[in-house]
Design a protein around this motif. Structure first.
Motif, mmCIF file in Angstrom:
data_model
loop_
_atom_site.group_PDB
_atom_site.id
_atom_site.type_symbol
_atom_site.label_atom_id
_atom_site.label_comp_id
_atom_site.label_asym_id
_atom_site.label_seq_id
_atom_site.Cartn_x
_atom_site.Cartn_y
_atom_site.Cartn_z
ATOM 1 N N ALA A 3 -12.329 -41.821 28.764
ATOM 2 C CA ALA A 3 -12.306 -40.679 27.913
ATOM 3 C C ALA A 3 -13.175 -39.470 28.158
ATOM 4 O O ALA A 3 -13.131 -38.472 28.187
ATOM 5 C CB ALA A 3 -12.455 -41.078 26.862
ATOM 6 N N ARG A 4 -14.642 -39.792 28.577
ATOM 7 C CA ARG A 4 -15.921 -39.205 28.221
ATOM 8 C C ARG A 4 -16.228 -38.747 30.185
ATOM 9 O O ARG A 4 -17.579 -38.607 30.674
ATOM 10 C CB ARG A 4 -17.281 -40.076 28.064
ATOM 11 N N GLY A 5 -15.224 -38.952 30.699
ATOM 12 C CA GLY A 5 -15.064 -38.460 32.541
ATOM 13 C C GLY A 5 -16.387 -39.844 32.968
ATOM 14 O O GLY A 5 -17.440 -39.507 33.603
ATOM 15 N N LEU A 6 -16.880 -41.005 32.691
ATOM 16 C CA LEU A 6 -18.245 -41.610 33.242
ATOM 17 C C LEU A 6 -17.207 -42.812 34.209
ATOM 18 O O LEU A 6 -15.843 -43.545 33.698
ATOM 19 C CB LEU A 6 -18.216 -41.955 32.372
ATOM 20 N N GLN A 7 -17.314 -42.740 35.182
ATOM 21 C CA GLN A 7 -16.567 -43.328 36.518
ATOM 22 C C GLN A 7 -16.771 -44.666 36.202
ATOM 23 O O GLN A 7 -18.191 -45.106 36.176
ATOM 24 C CB GLN A 7 -16.559 -43.349 37.673
ATOM 25 N N VAL A 8 -16.278 -46.168 35.690
ATOM 26 C CA VAL A 8 -16.877 -47.294 35.551
ATOM 27 C C VAL A 8 -16.098 -47.763 37.658
ATOM 28 O O VAL A 8 -14.779 -47.363 37.896
ATOM 29 C CB VAL A 8 -15.811 -48.265 34.751
ATOM 30 N N ILE A 52 -5.174 -45.737 19.372
ATOM 31 C CA ILE A 52 -4.416 -45.040 18.533
ATOM 32 C C ILE A 52 -4.333 -44.021 19.157
ATOM 33 O O ILE A 52 -4.411 -43.019 19.985
ATOM 34 C CB ILE A 52 -6.408 -44.689 17.754
ATOM 35 N N GLU A 53 -2.942 -43.295 18.146
ATOM 36 C CA GLU A 53 -2.150 -42.355 18.916
ATOM 37 C C GLU A 53 -3.104 -40.992 18.763
ATOM 38 O O GLU A 53 -2.754 -39.840 19.447
ATOM 39 C CB GLU A 53 -1.141 -42.762 18.251
ATOM 40 N N ARG A 54 -3.709 -40.644 17.442
ATOM 41 C CA ARG A 54 -3.934 -39.395 17.484
ATOM 42 C C ARG A 54 -5.259 -39.317 18.258
ATOM 43 O O ARG A 54 -5.189 -38.154 18.977
ATOM 44 C CB ARG A 54 -4.807 -39.942 15.888
ATOM 45 N N LEU A 55 -5.562 -40.235 18.759
ATOM 46 C CA LEU A 55 -6.932 -40.082 19.904
ATOM 47 C C LEU A 55 -6.458 -39.631 21.722
ATOM 48 O O LEU A 55 -6.972 -38.975 21.620
ATOM 49 C CB LEU A 55 -7.609 -40.855 19.959
ATOM 50 N N GLU A 56 -4.827 -40.375 21.448
ATOM 51 C CA GLU A 56 -4.814 -39.913 22.979
ATOM 52 C C GLU A 56 -3.808 -38.903 22.986
ATOM 53 O O GLU A 56 -4.595 -38.088 23.548
ATOM 54 C CB GLU A 56 -3.506 -41.765 22.650
ATOM 55 N N GLN A 57 -3.511 -38.091 21.743
ATOM 56 C CA GLN A 57 -2.899 -36.675 21.671
ATOM 57 C C GLN A 57 -4.215 -35.511 21.944
ATOM 58 O O GLN A 57 -4.346 -34.600 22.498
ATOM 59 C CB GLN A 57 -2.599 -36.723 19.941
ATOM 60 N N LEU A 58 -5.564 -35.943 20.651
ATOM 61 C CA LEU A 58 -6.705 -35.351 21.003
ATOM 62 C C LEU A 58 -7.552 -35.147 22.247
ATOM 63 O O LEU A 58 -7.440 -34.207 23.602
ATOM 64 C CB LEU A 58 -7.812 -35.343 20.170
ATOM 65 N N ARG A 59 -6.978 -35.867 23.519
ATOM 66 C CA ARG A 59 -7.778 -36.714 24.633
ATOM 67 C C ARG A 59 -6.610 -35.984 25.467
ATOM 68 O O ARG A 59 -7.241 -35.202 26.171
ATOM 69 C CB ARG A 59 -7.380 -37.939 24.654
ATOM 70 N N GLN A 60 -5.374 -35.830 26.010
ATOM 71 C CA GLN A 60 -4.757 -34.720 26.298
ATOM 72 C C GLN A 60 -4.577 -33.426 25.711
ATOM 73 O O GLN A 60 -5.468 -32.179 26.848
ATOM 74 C CB GLN A 60 -2.437 -34.917 25.848
ATOM 75 N N ARG A 61 -5.366 -32.787 25.128
ATOM 76 C CA ARG A 61 -5.719 -31.582 24.256
ATOM 77 C C ARG A 61 -6.847 -31.038 25.157
ATOM 78 O O ARG A 61 -6.564 -29.659 24.852
ATOM 79 C CB ARG A 61 -5.181 -31.778 22.803
ATOM 80 N N PHE A 62 -8.289 -31.900 24.542
ATOM 81 C CA PHE A 62 -9.114 -31.588 25.367
ATOM 82 C C PHE A 62 -9.741 -32.956 26.276
ATOM 83 O O PHE A 62 -9.642 -33.781 26.273
ATOM 84 C CB PHE A 62 -10.125 -31.833 24.174
ATOM 85 N N PRO A 63 -9.480 -32.594 28.056
ATOM 86 C CA PRO A 63 -10.166 -33.764 28.632
ATOM 87 C C PRO A 63 -11.537 -33.150 28.537
ATOM 88 O O PRO A 63 -11.908 -32.780 27.410
ATOM 89 C CB PRO A 63 -9.928 -31.710 29.687
ATOM 90 N N PRO A 64 -12.621 -34.667 29.762
ATOM 91 C CA PRO A 64 -13.369 -34.793 29.455
ATOM 92 C C PRO A 64 -14.348 -33.235 29.421
ATOM 93 O O PRO A 64 -15.762 -33.763 28.949
ATOM 94 C CB PRO A 64 -13.785 -36.000 30.602
ATOM 95 N N GLY A 65 -13.740 -32.220 30.240
ATOM 96 C CA GLY A 65 -15.508 -31.583 29.998
ATOM 97 C C GLY A 65 -15.803 -30.958 28.721
ATOM 98 O O GLY A 65 -16.681 -29.913 28.909
#
Length: 589
Positions: A239-244, A78-91
């Motif tokens: 995206a939530r900072g969880l390692q798998v 979802i492109e909108r989600l990718e944009q927001l992920r770039q703006r707001f890191p998992p922290g």
């Protein structure tokens, strides 16, 4: 529906990131995303297979959100989600989950102090830098410090609540199971043992060719970063900072790998010691006879590796369920053939903590909840809407009596296919007092009494108030015993031994709450009840029809707590259960 789980998770992430972008939890767009999450979770069809017209016909899914679902179905993102992920890191997402730190506060912290993580916030709190920010002050700073301390947020030891981790793990497993050539795939580690928080996720797949599995894994929509990729091992960060971490093994080695990576470390050491005493060796590839080569002991003939039960059987052990593998006596019990018989999902024939839309937090009508119970094969349910003292969602006496009459009519119409008990979830007050008067309370068929307030009282006071509720003849069960919300609010302090003694003496059941936010009573409390005459009930605390399926979580918690099936009242046939449930009230009439 695996795709629905994935879509719901992505929409939830969109909602949180939109709140951060707009600096408010009241954002119209964020609320629309939250509504769509509930709609997708409750939709029986695979939403990625629906047309835009079919999607918008679902209550809670508008045209814009339908477009995003169709976009994901076509592109896997979802492109909108990718944009927001770039703006707001998992922290940022970690910050907004802290009690008292909403989107507006997160924006303020970043703009004024450059804080974009829990570690940065901790440093600012220690330095007293928050109290001078507009709208905060020293009291807010102290509350945030308490929230960080309560939730155990400590640098590298930071853990993810099971409610966040389990849907991610299930989504990964479902996604990898669709990869051609994958014969088996399961999550392992502390999550498989059903610990309430996890440091990371471990996934094990059995396939002859690992390359397609690695390709699919590293390109999942949830992946923010690939931190390692090899021929049989890869690791990503979501995206939530969880390692798998993913391991791919040959199908014939799957059982050994799953046993090894499930742990716990202490359990594995105990099992390996048993193998060594028998002249064997156990590792992630299988159970082998030991042979001496050039004076050195080395793995020889393979004895077992394909399945976990084969491995345990070869060591003369009962198969030990994952939730029990914590080195708390399970190996010794398995060797003696004395592990308890545990309840399965099919054994739970009643649900005794069910909300409807009569109380404000329920989402479905009484008829809808009963239809859902019938569809799942339940034999009895207790409708337990919130009692009058709950400030927001409490139900008046008049409305309770009207519901009671409606349930009596429905019971006649159901002709025994489902027995419906009229109940209530009562509030345990400061001194153990309850909603309504005694005569009114004794008119219910079943009640759940729960702590909903005054969480910071001392141990003696909390213990006294819970026991006072137990001693009331109308109280059938204590709901979510310690009132905790995992990762959000610690439980109340109780003298567990004294509470369990009171449960035995009064005949009051202890709830095993199946909601992943709660999982309460905890496994530690359940294990403390071993050998006692305490009765439990596995309840879903359902507020929506699909939440009846949460029973699977309660069953796993009961496994982790060593609760025998015979001690769980809602595994009993209706006649036995109803006789037991009415006995406490009958003594007071």
């Amino acid at each position: 529906m695996p795709h629905n789980v994935e879509i719901a998770r992505l929409l939830h992430e969109l909602a949180i990131l939109t709140e951060l972008e707009e600096g408010s939890r009241q954002s119209f767009r964020a609320r629309a995303y939250h509504n769509a999450v509930r709609a997708v979770e409750g939709e029986p069809r695979d939403v990625t297979s629906l047309t835009e017209a079919e999607l918008t016909a679902i209550k809670g899914v508008g045209r814009a959100i339908a477009g995003k679902i169709r976009e994901f179905a076509a592109t896997g993102r979802i492109e909108r989600l990718e944009q927001l992920r770039q703006r707001f890191p998992p922290g940022y997402l970690e910050l907004v989950r802290l009690p008292g730190v909403g989107p507006k506060t997160v924006a303020l912290l970043y703009e004024r102090l450059g804080i974009a993580s829990i570690d940065g916030l901790k440093a600012a709190v220690r330095a007293g830098r928050l109290r001078d920010l507009p709208g905060l002050g020293e009291r807010t700073e102290q509350n945030i410090a308490a929230a960080i301390a309560d939730l155990g947020v400590h640098g590298k030891d930071r853990r993810t609540p099971i409610a966040d981790a389990l849907p991610v793990a299930e989504e990964i497993v479902a996604s990898l199971a669709r990869v051609p050539g994958v014969e088996r795939v399961e999550y392992a580690g502390s999550l498989r043992r059903f610990r309430e928080t996890v440091a990371d996720l471990d996934v094990v797949a059995g396939a002859r060719d690992a390359a397609p599995v690695m390709e699919a894994f590293t390109h999942m929509a949830m992946v923010r970063e690939v931190i390692a990729r090899g021929p049989t091992k890869s690791a990503v960060v979501t995206a939530r900072g969880l390692q798998v971490d993913l391991r791919v093994v040959a199908p014939g080695q799957f059982g050994a790998a799953l046993q090894y990576f499930t742990g716990s470390q202490a359990h594995n050491i105990r099992v390996r010691e048993r193998a060594v005493k028998r002249g064997l060796t156990l590792n992630e590839y299988g159970l082998f006879e030991l042979e001496e080569t050039d004076g050195e002991p080395r793995p020889g003939r393979l004895l077992a590796s394909a399945t976990e039960p084969e491995i345990y059987a070869a060591l003369d052990l009962q198969w030990i369920p994952p939730g029990m593998r914590e080195d708390v006596g399970e190996v010794e019990a398995a060797a003696a053939g004395q592990l308890p018989r545990l309840a399965g999902i099919a054994d739970v024939v009643g649900d005794l903590h069910v909300h409807t839309d009569l109380s404000g937090d329920g989402r479905n009508s009484l008829d809808e909840m009963l239809d859902a119970a019938l569809q799942r094969g339940l034999r009895y349910v207790a409708i337990t809407d919130h009692a009058e003292n709950l400030r927001i969602n409490g139900v008046s006496r008049e409305d309770m009596l009207a519901q009671r009459d409606r349930i009596a009519t429905l019971n006649r119409q159901l002709h025994g296919r489902l027995t419906v008990l009229h109940g209530s979830e009562l509030n345990i007050g400061l001194d153990g007092d309850l909603d309504y008067d005694d005569d009114f309370l004794l008119g219910f068929d079943w009640t759940v009494a729960s702590v909903h307030s005054h969480f910071r009282l001392d141990r003696v006071t909390q213990t006294r108030r819970v026991i006072a509720a137990m001693q009331h003849p109308a109280v059938s069960c204590i709901g979510h015993l310690q009132g905790r919300r995992i990762g959000k609010r610690p439980g109340i302090e109780l003298d567990v031994d004294t509470v369990l003694t009171a449960a035995e003496q009064t005949g009051t059941a202890i709830e095993i709450n199946s909601n992943l936010d709660r999982l309460d009573a905890s496994a530690e409390v359940l294990r403390a009840a071993r050998g006692r005459d305490v009765v439990f009930v596995i309840n879903t605390d359902t507020h929506r029809t699909h939440e009846f399926d949460y029973v699977r979580h309660g069953v796993r918690l009961a496994e982790r707590g060593w609760v025998p099936a015979e001690r769980i009242a809602n595994t009993w046939e209706p006649e036995r259960f109803l006789a037991w449930a009415g006995a406490k009230r009958a003594r007071q009439r």
